[in-house]
Design a protein around this motif. Structure first.
Motif, PDB file in Angstrom:
ATOM      1  N   THR A   1       0.816  -1.215   0.000  1.00 56.37           N
ATOM      2  CA  THR A   1       0.000   0.000   0.000  1.00 56.37           C
ATOM      3  C   THR A   1       0.854   1.271   0.000  1.00 56.37           C
TER       4      THR A   1
ATOM      5  N   ASP B   1      -3.399   1.373  -5.095  1.00 56.50           N
ATOM      6  CA  ASP B   1      -4.301   0.238  -4.957  1.00 56.50           C
ATOM      7  C   ASP B   1      -3.934  -0.877  -5.945  1.00 56.50           C
ATOM      8  N   GLU B   2      -4.735  -1.907  -5.941  1.00 57.15           N
ATOM      9  CA  GLU B   2      -4.472  -3.074  -6.792  1.00 57.15           C
ATOM     10  C   GLU B   2      -4.412  -2.700  -8.267  1.00 57.15           C
TER      11      GLU B   2
ATOM     12  N   ASN C   1      -0.281   4.965  -0.976  1.00 59.63           N
ATOM     13  CA  ASN C   1      -1.732   4.773  -1.085  1.00 59.63           C
ATOM     14  C   ASN C   1      -2.161   4.288  -2.467  1.00 59.63           C
TER      15      ASN C   1
END
Length: 140
Positions: free
Chosen positions: A9, A14-15, A12
């Motif tokens: 992470t 994401d996938e 910040n």
């Protein structure tokens, strides 16, 4: 650095962000089409579109733009996604440039001391210059 599932992470991200850098698949394109925010940016302002351009992933760029991603979005350093694509030689560069222009890329946008148009012209690429001149002249 924390992790949720197989994706760290950091910043910040994401996938989808991480996968854009390492894979090209129909499954990923489906995830992109279902994303809540096509203009998602990490802590340094790097967007999905920056990441897709960096990977020269034409299908992902198109999916993001169709969802309303802003082709003029800046990262925290003031750089547009298109520079992540055309900043390195790739067979998809001209198609990416045309697609971004179709969806509103602003050639008069400042990129440091130059407009995006001037910056692209400085690459001295005849085909790219033809593309920007065609779009620039038709929009004036």
């Amino acid at each position: 650095m924390k992790s949720t599932g197989p994706y760290p992470t950091m910043y910040n991200r994401d996938e989808i962000f991480f996968r854009l850098g390492i894979e090209k698949s129909e499954e990923l394109l489906q995830k992109i089409r279902c994303a809540e925010n096509p203009d998602f940016q990490d802590d340094i302002g790097f967007s999905y579109l920056h990441r897709a351009c960096q990977a020269h992933y034409l299908e992902a760029i198109e999916a993001l733009l169709k969802m309303g991603a802003n082709p003029n979005i800046n990262d925290n350093s003031g750089h547009s996604p298109i520079l992540d694509a055309i900043g390195s030689i790739n067979e998809n560069n001209n198609a990416i440039l045309e697609l971004m222009l179709e969806y509103g890329l602003d050639l008069d946008k400042m990129e440091g001391e130059m407009t995006l148009k001037e910056l692209i012209e400085s690459f001295d690429d005849d085909e790219m210059n033809l593309i920007i001149h065609r779009y620039y002249n038709s929009s004036k």
